[in-house]
Design a protein around this motif. Structure first.
Motif, short mmCIF file in Angstrom:
data_model
loop_
_atom_site.label_atom_id
_atom_site.label_comp_id
_atom_site.label_asym_id
_atom_site.label_seq_id
_atom_site.Cartn_x
_atom_site.Cartn_y
_atom_site.Cartn_z
N LEU A 145 -0.85 -3.98 -1.54
CA LEU A 145 -0.05 -3.28 -2.53
C LEU A 145 -0.49 -3.66 -3.94
N ALA A 146 -0.80 -4.93 -4.16
CA ALA A 146 -1.28 -5.36 -5.48
C ALA A 146 -2.64 -4.73 -5.80
N ARG A 147 -3.50 -4.61 -4.79
CA ARG A 147 -4.81 -3.99 -5.00
C ARG A 147 -4.65 -2.51 -5.33
N THR A 148 -3.73 -1.84 -4.66
CA THR A 148 -3.47 -0.42 -4.96
C THR A 148 -2.94 -0.25 -6.37
N ALA A 149 -2.04 -1.13 -6.78
CA ALA A 149 -1.50 -1.05 -8.14
C ALA A 149 -2.58 -1.32 -9.18
N TYR A 150 -3.52 -2.20 -8.86
CA TYR A 150 -4.60 -2.50 -9.80
C TYR A 150 -5.55 -1.31 -9.95
N LYS A 151 -5.86 -0.64 -8.83
CA LYS A 151 -6.78 0.49 -8.87
C LYS A 151 -6.16 1.70 -9.57
N LYS A 152 -4.91 2.01 -9.26
CA LYS A 152 -4.27 3.21 -9.81
C LYS A 152 -3.63 2.96 -11.18
N GLY A 153 -3.30 1.71 -11.46
CA GLY A 153 -2.60 1.42 -12.69
C GLY A 153 -1.11 1.60 -12.61
N GLU A 154 -0.60 2.18 -11.55
CA GLU A 154 0.81 2.37 -11.32
C GLU A 154 1.04 2.64 -9.84
N LEU A 155 2.26 2.51 -9.42
CA LEU A 155 2.63 2.72 -8.02
C LEU A 155 3.56 3.91 -7.91
N PHE A 156 3.36 4.69 -6.85
CA PHE A 156 4.22 5.82 -6.56
C PHE A 156 5.00 5.54 -5.28
N THR A 157 5.95 6.42 -4.98
CA THR A 157 6.79 6.20 -3.81
C THR A 157 5.99 6.19 -2.53
N GLU A 158 4.99 7.05 -2.45
CA GLU A 158 4.19 7.10 -1.22
C GLU A 158 3.29 5.89 -1.06
N ASP A 159 3.08 5.12 -2.12
CA ASP A 159 2.25 3.92 -2.01
C ASP A 159 3.01 2.73 -1.43
N VAL A 160 4.33 2.76 -1.51
CA VAL A 160 5.15 1.64 -1.04
C VAL A 160 5.47 1.84 0.43
N TRP A 161 5.46 0.76 1.19
CA TRP A 161 5.73 0.83 2.63
C TRP A 161 7.18 1.20 2.89
N SER A 162 7.42 1.73 4.06
CA SER A 162 8.79 2.00 4.48
C SER A 162 9.54 0.69 4.69
N LEU A 163 10.83 0.78 4.62
CA LEU A 163 11.65 -0.42 4.74
C LEU A 163 11.49 -1.06 6.12
N SER A 164 11.47 -2.37 6.13
CA SER A 164 11.37 -3.09 7.40
C SER A 164 12.60 -2.82 8.26
N THR A 165 12.39 -2.78 9.56
CA THR A 165 13.49 -2.54 10.48
C THR A 165 14.57 -3.60 10.36
N HIS A 166 14.17 -4.83 10.12
CA HIS A 166 15.12 -5.93 10.07
C HIS A 166 15.88 -5.97 8.74
N GLU A 167 15.43 -5.24 7.74
CA GLU A 167 16.14 -5.17 6.46
C GLU A 167 16.94 -3.88 6.31
N SER A 168 16.92 -3.01 7.29
CA SER A 168 17.64 -1.74 7.19
C SER A 168 19.13 -1.99 7.13
N SER A 169 19.82 -1.18 6.36
CA SER A 169 21.25 -1.40 6.14
C SER A 169 22.07 -1.11 7.39
N GLU A 170 21.64 -0.15 8.22
CA GLU A 170 22.43 0.18 9.40
C GLU A 170 22.42 -0.96 10.41
N VAL A 171 21.29 -1.63 10.54
CA VAL A 171 21.20 -2.76 11.47
C VAL A 171 22.07 -3.92 11.00
N ASN A 172 21.94 -4.28 9.75
CA ASN A 172 22.70 -5.42 9.22
C ASN A 172 24.17 -5.09 9.06
N CYS A 173 24.49 -3.84 8.75
CA CYS A 173 25.89 -3.45 8.63
C CYS A 173 26.60 -3.53 9.98
#
Length: 474
Positions: free
Chosen positions: A119-147
């Motif tokens: 992710l840091a390498r992608t940010a360095y190459k593009k100069g900015e990050l977009f939504t599609e560059d960020v990974w989907s939320l981890s299953t263990h951090e999802s709100s429905e599981v923890n709720c």
């Protein structure tokens, strides 16, 4: 149109958690006992209410899709409760079966945060990050599981102690207990490594510099020991932060989702306005995250104070108690500051809720206010409430400034008092002893620096827990 009985309460279903099926014409499908419709003929509303919009902005899913994270976790439930956590203990992992890199990371990758490198390498190459560059939320951090887990613990607490005596603080502790205990253990390792380096390695290095005969192997061994203590200290501290951040994310998502779900099911909110509830969920949710992230750092202070006191007494004799006493007396002062912060926090919360409620009234009835020329009167009321809120925030700022400003000078005060009394009493003081005691005092400053922030976050989280319990009773 049928008449509506105004004396009767109606429950208006929210489009955020209930879909309305589209009715088809009689020619498109057959009736099933006059009640059932085809399952594939449904369409959700194209609008959302205010709470649903706020929930989506926070990333909290209030409806459970068929391909949710719960099914993914249930598949591996038979492997054990801590199966995923134990996988992180492997030094190196090459798996890529999880969609988030942190779930594929090994121990070294988790310690050094090297899983963020793509992710840091992608940010360095593009100069900015977009939504599609960020990974989907981890299953263990999802709100429905923890709720789901937090709701299960809360229901158990209600069943055991009843609605009046049930403690949300206890439920939150049980929710985070295992990870916080591991985090505290890692913090203890950090404090021990940070203490052993100055206390033993630096002391021997200073004594070695006073020797006339060189010993290459012994000097290299001392340098290597100092290097290893710093590596252990930095890596264990990084592991502490990594565990606290993930735990805070899980708790914040769980408690916000549970609060939103409870609010959406209420028939009425009595004396609470919609703005107050949204303000409670947004601000107090962040307070719970901060308490989980930095609250456990408070546990490292006592052990370092005890070790420092014992070591200084061994090095300097009875005068070593003086410097340690300065550190120990600083903690009751922090406790007093935490009580003041919590007191001012409760006052500020009530005033903030009053201001939000007043602003909601202004926005809801702005036409009447303009028509009857009540703008000046309402603006004066809002300004008066804001002045009262500002005064309380200033008091909180003064208390926090004192605690943060005193922490760095505690080392100087302890050193001056210890060395002055030591020399007045006629004891000898060598360079090795003086520098060793100063480095030990410096190793104790980490606990002092984080103590004001830990105390502040825990006191504010205690107030937030009481406010989160409120929606369950309205």
């Amino acid at each position: 149109m049928k008449d509506i009985d105004l004396g009767k309460e109606y429950v208006i279903p929210s489009p955020g958690y209930r879909n309305v099926r589209e009715r088809g014409s009689p020619g498109q499908h057959e009736e099933q006992d006059g009640l059932n419709y085809q399952q594939d003929k449904h369409k959700p509303f194209e609008f959302q209410d205010a709470l649903e919009t706020a929930a989506r902005a926070e990333g909290l899913p209030l409806d459970v899709p068929t391909n949710s994270h719960l099914g993914v976790l249930d598949k591996g439930h038979h492997r054990g409760k801590y199966h995923h956590g134990l996988n992180l203990m492997k030094p190196i992992r090459t798996t890529s079966k999880h969609r988030h890199p942190i779930d594929n990371a090994g121990l070294f990758s988790y310690l050094t945060f090297s899983w963020l490198t793509p992710l840091a390498r992608t940010a360095y190459k593009k100069g900015e990050l977009f939504t599609e560059d960020v990974w989907s939320l981890s299953t263990h951090e999802s709100s429905e599981v923890n709720c789901r887990r937090l709701e299960r613990l809360w229901q158990r607490e209600l069943h055991e102690r009843g609605p009046d005596d049930a403690s949300l603080r206890k439920v939150v502790w049980v929710f985070c207990r295992t990870r916080l205990i591991i985090s505290i253990v890692c913090l203890m390792v950090t404090q021990l490594a940070g203490f052993s380096g100055p206390a033993f390695v630096v002391k021997h290095l200073l004594e070695y510099t006073q020797q006339t005969e060189p010993n290459l192997q012994y000097s290299l061994l001392l340098v290597f020991g100092l290097l290893m203590t710093e590596i252990v200290r930095s890596w264990s501290l990084a592991l502490t932060w990594a565990l606290n951040y993930r735990t805070g994310v899980r708790l914040r998502g769980a408690i916000l989702t549970m609060a939103f779900k409870k609010i959406l099911k209420l028939k009425n909110i009595k004396e609470k306005s919609l703005g107050e509830l949204i303000n409670m969920c947004s601000n107090d949710g962040q307070r719970m995250y901060e308490a989980t992230a930095v609250g456990s750092l408070l546990a490292g202070g006592p052990i370092v104070a005890i070790l420092g006191m014992v070591y200084n007494v061994i090095i300097l004799g009875p005068t070593g108690f003086l410097g340690s006493a300065v550190f120990i007396l600083f903690y009751p002062a922090m406790m007093f500051a935490s009580r003041l912060t919590a007191y001012f926090r409760r006052q500020c919360v009530s005033v903030t809720d009053e201001r939000v409620q007043k602003m909601n009234e202004v926005l809801n009835y702005i036409k009447f206010i303009k028509m009857y020329a009540w703008v000046k009167a309402f603006s004066q009321n809002v300004q008066k409430i804001r002045e009262e809120e500002r005064k309380i925030l200033e008091r909180v700022g003064y208390v926090q400034s004192i605690t943060v400003g005193v922490a760095p000078i505690v080392v100087v005060i302890a050193s001056v008092v210890t060395f002055s009394v030591h020399m007045i009493l006629g004891y000898d003081l060598t360079a090795a002893q003086a520098f060793t005691v100063v480095t030990v005092f410096n190793s104790m400053t980490f606990a002092l620096k984080v103590t004001p922030f830990s105390v502040k976050s825990l006191s504010e989280a205690s107030v937030a827990a009481d406010r989160f319990k409120l929606p369950s009773t309205v």
